[in-house]
Motif scaffolding. Sequence first.
Motif, mmCIF file in Angstrom:
data_model
loop_
_atom_site.group_PDB
_atom_site.id
_atom_site.type_symbol
_atom_site.label_atom_id
_atom_site.label_comp_id
_atom_site.label_asym_id
_atom_site.label_seq_id
_atom_site.Cartn_x
_atom_site.Cartn_y
_atom_site.Cartn_z
ATOM 1 N N LYS A 1 0.853 -1.188 0.000
ATOM 2 C CA LYS A 1 0.000 0.000 0.000
ATOM 3 C C LYS A 1 0.886 1.235 0.000
ATOM 4 O O LYS A 1 1.800 1.363 0.829
ATOM 5 N N ASN B 1 0.839 5.685 -0.454
ATOM 6 C CA ASN B 1 0.081 6.932 -0.512
ATOM 7 C C ASN B 1 1.081 8.078 -0.475
ATOM 8 O O ASN B 1 1.942 8.124 0.401
ATOM 9 N N ARG B 2 0.960 8.994 -1.438
ATOM 10 C CA ARG B 2 1.969 10.052 -1.556
ATOM 11 C C ARG B 2 1.297 11.375 -1.910
ATOM 12 O O ARG B 2 0.374 11.422 -2.730
ATOM 13 N N HIS C 1 -2.331 7.115 -4.782
ATOM 14 C CA HIS C 1 -2.243 5.938 -3.940
ATOM 15 C C HIS C 1 -2.270 4.691 -4.808
ATOM 16 O O HIS C 1 -2.739 4.709 -5.954
ATOM 17 N N GLN D 1 -4.343 8.617 -9.212
ATOM 18 C CA GLN D 1 -3.443 9.764 -9.141
ATOM 19 C C GLN D 1 -4.138 10.979 -9.750
ATOM 20 O O GLN D 1 -4.648 10.919 -10.868
ATOM 21 N N VAL E 1 -6.374 6.580 3.216
ATOM 22 C CA VAL E 1 -5.463 7.247 2.290
ATOM 23 C C VAL E 1 -5.984 8.659 2.026
ATOM 24 O O VAL E 1 -7.187 8.924 2.117
#
Length: 762
Positions: A397, A399-400, A433, A450, A532
């Motif tokens: 997983k 997430n950014r 994510h 995204q 997220v």
Amino acid sequence: MNKVLFFCLLLFSNLIMSQYKVKFGCDGMALERAIPKIERKFDIKYSYADSLVVDRRISLPEKEYSIDEINAEMERQTSLHPEKISERYYALVSFLEGGEAKPVQLNEVIIGSFLTDGITKSNQRFLLSPQKSSVLAGVTDSDILLSLQQLPGVKSPNETATGLYVRGGTQDQNLILIDGIRLYHPGHLFGMISGINPNIVKSVSFYNKAASANYGERVSGVIDIRTSGDLEKDVKVIGGVNALNADLFMQLPIIKGKLDIQVSGRKSFTEVWRSTTFNQLANKVFQNTDFRSFNDRNKFRFYDFSAKVIFKPSEKSLLTFTGLSINNNLNYKYKIVADSTSNQQMQIINDGYSLHWHQQYSKAFSQKILAYYSVYDFQYSKKQVNEITSNFEVFKKLNRIVNSGAELNFMSLLSPSMQLDYGYQISGNDVSHLFNTYNQDVGIDLNQRQLFNVLHSVYLSHNYTLKTWRFQTGLRYNYFARIGVSTFEPRIFVQDKITGAFALQLSFERRNQFMNQARENSINDLSLENYVWVLSDSGKYPIQKANQFSVGGIYKKDHWLLDIDGYFKTIDGITGLNFGFFNQNENQTSKGKGFTKGVEVFIQNKSDRWRTSLTYSFQDSQHKFSGINHGSYFQANNNIAHAVNMNLNRKWKKFSAALGWFWHTGKPYSAVNERGMTESFNADNLPVYHRMDVSCEYAFTSGKVNFKTGFSVYNVYNRKSLISREYERQYSTFTDLANERYEKQDYYSLGITPNLFFKMSI
């Protein structure tokens, strides 16, 4: 005739007070030491920011002075203007205050000591000064986020430092800034302690209503953290240690009066030594998981570092650069069966940088420019390996968030009682994510998203005082480029000092949020991290829109303080997964709306050595979603109907102690039957929650070194309270894929948790 006589008497009494003389004198005394002496001599009070009086001195030959003569000399010698607010209160006005232009008389301190020393209330804003704060019950080492939880209307039903629920809002609806840098995960140990080093913090501005128009992006609380921007004459060092981590802060003057550098860091030693404090926190965080114990092989560690450059090329110009990094790292490996192992790894990073330039062109006009960049990166993986066949299966997983922006802000002082703040802000957000699973043969993307958005904002704020009235109005315009949506956000705050002891306050604000946390499918073992960050779109995740109206009054006389505030909030654009009334692995997303109505009551009595306070909060948060619960309202997942906090503080010279008792009704939860169907939507409530905390501090000095030591005990009588109930979808067998099966998981409160600390400063 009576009015004329009253006016003449008032004028005469003012004249007498201003000419009343007492004997006073000082020779080159630091202004911060002289002010308390003047206050005692004339029975008055000055309000000011600490940065105003640093490095300023005053000399007065010993003789008889009136307060007007004292103020005239103070203005002549220090370039600070004592602005008269009332018969007993003056505000020291400066036009370059820590890099922030702010006429102090427009931000009058309404409550000078709220709950404890170091917390004040100025109009609709709470101001926390960690370096000046007295001890708070259960709070170790001036933890900023834990301190905020003791303010009215702020709750943490899950017992985390970062899980701040402000007037019915969720934690992701709070805007958290540190020198303009956006924080998306401001905690350590899964949010159990703050990720912000209190040694670097000069002030924390907290808004729970009518936030200034220069704040946007979120629909609930605002937490604006400012690090120190003051230059030091000598090297400044602060170091400390507690049962979880060690910390160090240094400020080095490179060019005296021109250039300073600050560096600071906190580092856990939990990977080397696990204290009782850590074990208790870990037991609470990892309940209902496969994490049993930590050792030299299985580790959880964290750190936060920061650096700041302060450059003052002239008296009217200030430049600062701030960099920070908050990091959490977990690595846990254990045997599932004799020949299979599981390895879970997690890393959460929140890095950021900001550049400030403040220029004071004149006493009436200044400019502030801010540029910032921040990165939030969440990575989690769960790998199962057969040690005989070397076959493996991995779930990952990610997430950014990459966030960058700039602000151009101006301040115009039109008169001593009227100020305009206005500016333009632009920010870009790249949010993504990914959920995937793979083994030695194949890889599958379970969910991927995204989006990128540019937000343009223009704002205008107007502050105005007229006799006993104070007006703060504002308007903010936002344009969300990705979906082509414009929003307007009016803000208004009105205060009237009806008498010298009583003030009435009214406020209204509208705010919008385009990025929030959504609960997603996850098969990890960490229930605190099953969300997220996602950007709003025109479909699944709409823009959240909130309105809040509040009315209240403040009564302050002698040693008593009464602060009452009632409010009504509405919110539209929420989604079902955000508020978790389904089980944690539910796929369905439903759009809805809600409201929160509440009342907050704060009563305080204080003397020179004692302080007692009582806080009561009533809250009713309701949500409604089409197609759910027959379209009727039901309790929001974070609704805490009644909450009571009782605090007692005591000082004995260099020793201080605090005792607190905290009680609230239980959270609501949904009941699920054996067929996996929801029988009721948050119709039931958990049992009541209560605990008692205690903290003690002792401060002493040896030569030029200041020391402070103390301890805290959280949940003194070790009560085990049920704080959350969830139903997790099971996938143990092939049959579970076709027929829904759930397992109830109860989460309990933190047990008795002691902590010790020792701090020294030079």
